[in-house]
Motif scaffolding. Sequence first.
Motif, PDB file in Angstrom:
ATOM      1  N   ALA A 195       0.836  -1.209   0.000  1.00 54.65           N
ATOM      2  CA  ALA A 195       0.000   0.000   0.000  1.00 54.65           C
ATOM      3  C   ALA A 195       0.867   1.255   0.000  1.00 54.65           C
ATOM      4  CB  ALA A 195      -0.936  -0.010   1.197  1.00 54.65           C
ATOM      5  N   THR A 196       1.956   1.232   0.724  1.00 56.00           N
ATOM      6  CA  THR A 196       2.865   2.382   0.768  1.00 56.00           C
ATOM      7  C   THR A 196       3.496   2.621  -0.600  1.00 56.00           C
ATOM      8  OG1 THR A 196       3.326   1.998   3.097  1.00 56.00           O
ATOM      9  CG2 THR A 196       4.910   3.344   1.888  1.00 56.00           C
ATOM     10  N   LEU A 197       3.954   1.577  -1.258  1.00 56.99           N
ATOM     11  CA  LEU A 197       4.548   1.718  -2.585  1.00 56.99           C
ATOM     12  C   LEU A 197       3.546   2.309  -3.577  1.00 56.99           C
ATOM     13  CD1 LEU A 197       6.514  -1.632  -2.995  1.00 56.99           C
ATOM     14  CD2 LEU A 197       7.460   0.644  -2.649  1.00 56.99           C
ATOM     15  N   LYS A 198       2.298   1.875  -3.502  1.00 55.82           N
ATOM     16  CA  LYS A 198       1.277   2.372  -4.426  1.00 55.82           C
ATOM     17  C   LYS A 198       1.019   3.863  -4.256  1.00 55.82           C
ATOM     18  CE  LYS A 198      -2.443  -0.155  -4.898  1.00 55.82           C
ATOM     19  NZ  LYS A 198      -3.550  -1.108  -4.688  1.00 55.82           N
ATOM     20  N   ARG A 199       1.289   4.398  -3.078  1.00 57.82           N
ATOM     21  CA  ARG A 199       1.044   5.821  -2.812  1.00 57.82           C
ATOM     22  C   ARG A 199       2.205   6.728  -3.224  1.00 57.82           C
ATOM     23  NH1 ARG A 199      -1.318   3.744   2.061  1.00 57.82           N
ATOM     24  NH2 ARG A 199       0.612   4.176   3.183  1.00 57.82           N
ATOM     25  N   VAL A 200       3.336   6.186  -3.589  1.00 57.49           N
ATOM     26  CA  VAL A 200       4.496   6.995  -3.961  1.00 57.49           C
ATOM     27  C   VAL A 200       4.331   7.457  -5.411  1.00 57.49           C
ATOM     28  CG1 VAL A 200       7.000   7.023  -4.261  1.00 57.49           C
ATOM     29  CG2 VAL A 200       5.981   5.742  -2.362  1.00 57.49           C
ATOM     30  N   PRO A 201       4.158   8.765  -5.629  1.00 61.34           N
ATOM     31  CA  PRO A 201       3.909   9.268  -6.982  1.00 61.34           C
ATOM     32  C   PRO A 201       5.037   8.997  -7.980  1.00 61.34           C
ATOM     33  CG  PRO A 201       3.571  11.008  -5.342  1.00 61.34           C
ATOM     34  CD  PRO A 201       4.144   9.827  -4.634  1.00 61.34           C
ATOM     35  N   ALA A 202       6.261   8.930  -7.524  1.00 62.36           N
ATOM     36  CA  ALA A 202       7.397   8.731  -8.427  1.00 62.36           C
ATOM     37  C   ALA A 202       7.494   7.308  -8.975  1.00 62.36           C
ATOM     38  CB  ALA A 202       8.691   9.091  -7.707  1.00 62.36           C
ATOM     39  N   ILE A 203       6.805   6.365  -8.384  1.00 63.13           N
ATOM     40  CA  ILE A 203       6.858   4.976  -8.849  1.00 63.13           C
ATOM     41  C   ILE A 203       5.849   4.805  -9.981  1.00 63.13           C
ATOM     42  CG2 ILE A 203       6.468   2.563  -8.250  1.00 63.13           C
ATOM     43  CD1 ILE A 203       7.459   3.188  -5.442  1.00 63.13           C
ATOM     44  N   ALA A 261       5.472   1.972 -11.931  1.00 65.49           N
ATOM     45  CA  ALA A 261       4.899   0.629 -12.011  1.00 65.49           C
ATOM     46  C   ALA A 261       5.524  -0.251 -10.939  1.00 65.49           C
ATOM     47  CB  ALA A 261       5.150   0.019 -13.385  1.00 65.49           C
ATOM     48  N   ILE A 262       4.741  -1.193 -10.459  1.00 65.56           N
ATOM     49  CA  ILE A 262       5.217  -2.171  -9.487  1.00 65.56           C
ATOM     50  C   ILE A 262       5.062  -3.547 -10.123  1.00 65.56           C
ATOM     51  CG2 ILE A 262       4.893  -3.189  -7.200  1.00 65.56           C
ATOM     52  CD1 ILE A 262       3.617  -0.477  -6.372  1.00 65.56           C
ATOM     53  N   TYR A 263       6.160  -4.268 -10.194  1.00 65.65           N
ATOM     54  CA  TYR A 263       6.150  -5.621 -10.747  1.00 65.65           C
ATOM     55  C   TYR A 263       6.305  -6.632  -9.617  1.00 65.65           C
ATOM     56  CZ  TYR A 263       6.685  -3.675 -15.417  1.00 65.65           C
ATOM     57  OH  TYR A 263       6.474  -2.997 -16.583  1.00 65.65           O
ATOM     58  N   GLN A 264       5.748  -7.815  -9.813  1.00 62.95           N
ATOM     59  CA  GLN A 264       5.876  -8.901  -8.828  1.00 62.95           C
ATOM     60  C   GLN A 264       6.277 -10.185  -9.536  1.00 62.95           C
ATOM     61  OE1 GLN A 264       1.879  -7.666  -6.679  1.00 62.95           O
ATOM     62  NE2 GLN A 264       2.644  -9.576  -5.833  1.00 62.95           N
ATOM     63  N   LEU A 265       7.156 -10.946  -8.908  1.00 63.83           N
ATOM     64  CA  LEU A 265       7.471 -12.275  -9.432  1.00 63.83           C
ATOM     65  C   LEU A 265       6.314 -13.232  -9.194  1.00 63.83           C
ATOM     66  CD1 LEU A 265      11.205 -12.794  -8.465  1.00 63.83           C
ATOM     67  CD2 LEU A 265      10.229 -12.541 -10.756  1.00 63.83           C
ATOM     68  N   HIS A 266       5.702 -13.150  -8.009  1.00 63.93           N
ATOM     69  CA  HIS A 266       4.604 -14.059  -7.635  1.00 63.93           C
ATOM     70  C   HIS A 266       3.455 -13.269  -7.032  1.00 63.93           C
ATOM     71  CE1 HIS A 266       7.158 -17.601  -8.130  1.00 63.93           C
ATOM     72  NE2 HIS A 266       8.118 -16.844  -7.605  1.00 63.93           N
ATOM     73  N   ARG A 267       2.244 -13.588  -7.444  1.00 69.17           N
ATOM     74  CA  ARG A 267       1.051 -12.981  -6.848  1.00 69.17           C
ATOM     75  C   ARG A 267       0.905 -13.505  -5.422  1.00 69.17           C
ATOM     76  NH1 ARG A 267      -2.840 -10.216  -8.314  1.00 69.17           N
ATOM     77  NH2 ARG A 267      -2.438 -10.414 -10.527  1.00 69.17           N
ATOM     78  N   ASN A 318      -6.210  -5.785  -4.396  1.00 64.19           N
ATOM     79  CA  ASN A 318      -5.693  -4.481  -3.973  1.00 64.19           C
ATOM     80  C   ASN A 318      -4.286  -4.577  -3.407  1.00 64.19           C
ATOM     81  OD1 ASN A 318      -7.976  -3.090  -4.729  1.00 64.19           O
ATOM     82  ND2 ASN A 318      -8.944  -3.302  -2.741  1.00 64.19           N
ATOM     83  N   ASP A 319      -3.898  -5.750  -2.963  1.00 57.78           N
ATOM     84  CA  ASP A 319      -2.585  -5.964  -2.361  1.00 57.78           C
ATOM     85  C   ASP A 319      -1.605  -6.613  -3.319  1.00 57.78           C
ATOM     86  OD1 ASP A 319      -3.443  -4.898   0.096  1.00 57.78           O
ATOM     87  OD2 ASP A 319      -4.300  -6.822   0.673  1.00 57.78           O
ATOM     88  N   ASN A 320      -1.927  -6.587  -4.602  1.00 59.17           N
ATOM     89  CA  ASN A 320      -1.065  -7.141  -5.642  1.00 59.17           C
ATOM     90  C   ASN A 320      -0.991  -6.165  -6.805  1.00 59.17           C
ATOM     91  OD1 ASN A 320      -0.317 -10.083  -5.050  1.00 59.17           O
ATOM     92  ND2 ASN A 320      -2.492 -10.069  -4.576  1.00 59.17           N
ATOM     93  N   ALA A 321       0.056  -6.308  -7.589  1.00 62.06           N
ATOM     94  CA  ALA A 321       0.154  -5.538  -8.826  1.00 62.06           C
ATOM     95  C   ALA A 321      -0.900  -6.072  -9.802  1.00 62.06           C
ATOM     96  CB  ALA A 321       1.552  -5.696  -9.415  1.00 62.06           C
ATOM     97  N   PRO A 322      -1.270  -5.276 -10.812  1.00 61.47           N
ATOM     98  CA  PRO A 322      -2.193  -5.782 -11.837  1.00 61.47           C
ATOM     99  C   PRO A 322      -1.617  -7.034 -12.498  1.00 61.47           C
ATOM    100  CG  PRO A 322      -1.901  -3.417 -12.062  1.00 61.47           C
ATOM    101  CD  PRO A 322      -0.894  -3.884 -11.043  1.00 61.47           C
ATOM    102  N   ALA A 323      -2.472  -7.890 -13.001  1.00 59.77           N
ATOM    103  CA  ALA A 323      -2.050  -9.178 -13.567  1.00 59.77           C
ATOM    104  C   ALA A 323      -0.976  -9.031 -14.642  1.00 59.77           C
ATOM    105  CB  ALA A 323      -3.258  -9.917 -14.126  1.00 59.77           C
ATOM    106  N   ASP A 324      -1.018  -7.969 -15.440  1.00 61.37           N
ATOM    107  CA  ASP A 324      -0.021  -7.755 -16.488  1.00 61.37           C
ATOM    108  C   ASP A 324       1.353  -7.377 -15.943  1.00 61.37           C
ATOM    109  OD1 ASP A 324      -1.890  -8.336 -18.392  1.00 61.37           O
ATOM    110  OD2 ASP A 324      -2.153  -6.276 -19.093  1.00 61.37           O
TER     111      ASP A 324
END
Length: 72
Positions: A2-10, A12-18, A25-31
Amino acid sequence: FATLKRVPAIEAIYQLHRNLQTTDNDNAPADFVANDAEACQGDFIKVSVSSNSKTYSVSLPDKKITREYATR
């Protein structure tokens, strides 16, 4: 997350695993997630920097998705 999502400079957030134990809401979009399923195939995220270092790309090869970003 949630903190990362609020940082305007970021951009995109990528994840290796959902994270399967939380909501979307606690994961990056599927793409932006390399491995969506519980029984993942071990897919990876590839980051490439251009030779002039002005841009870079982030790819999810298994999903055939590549995005370009400008270096700041």
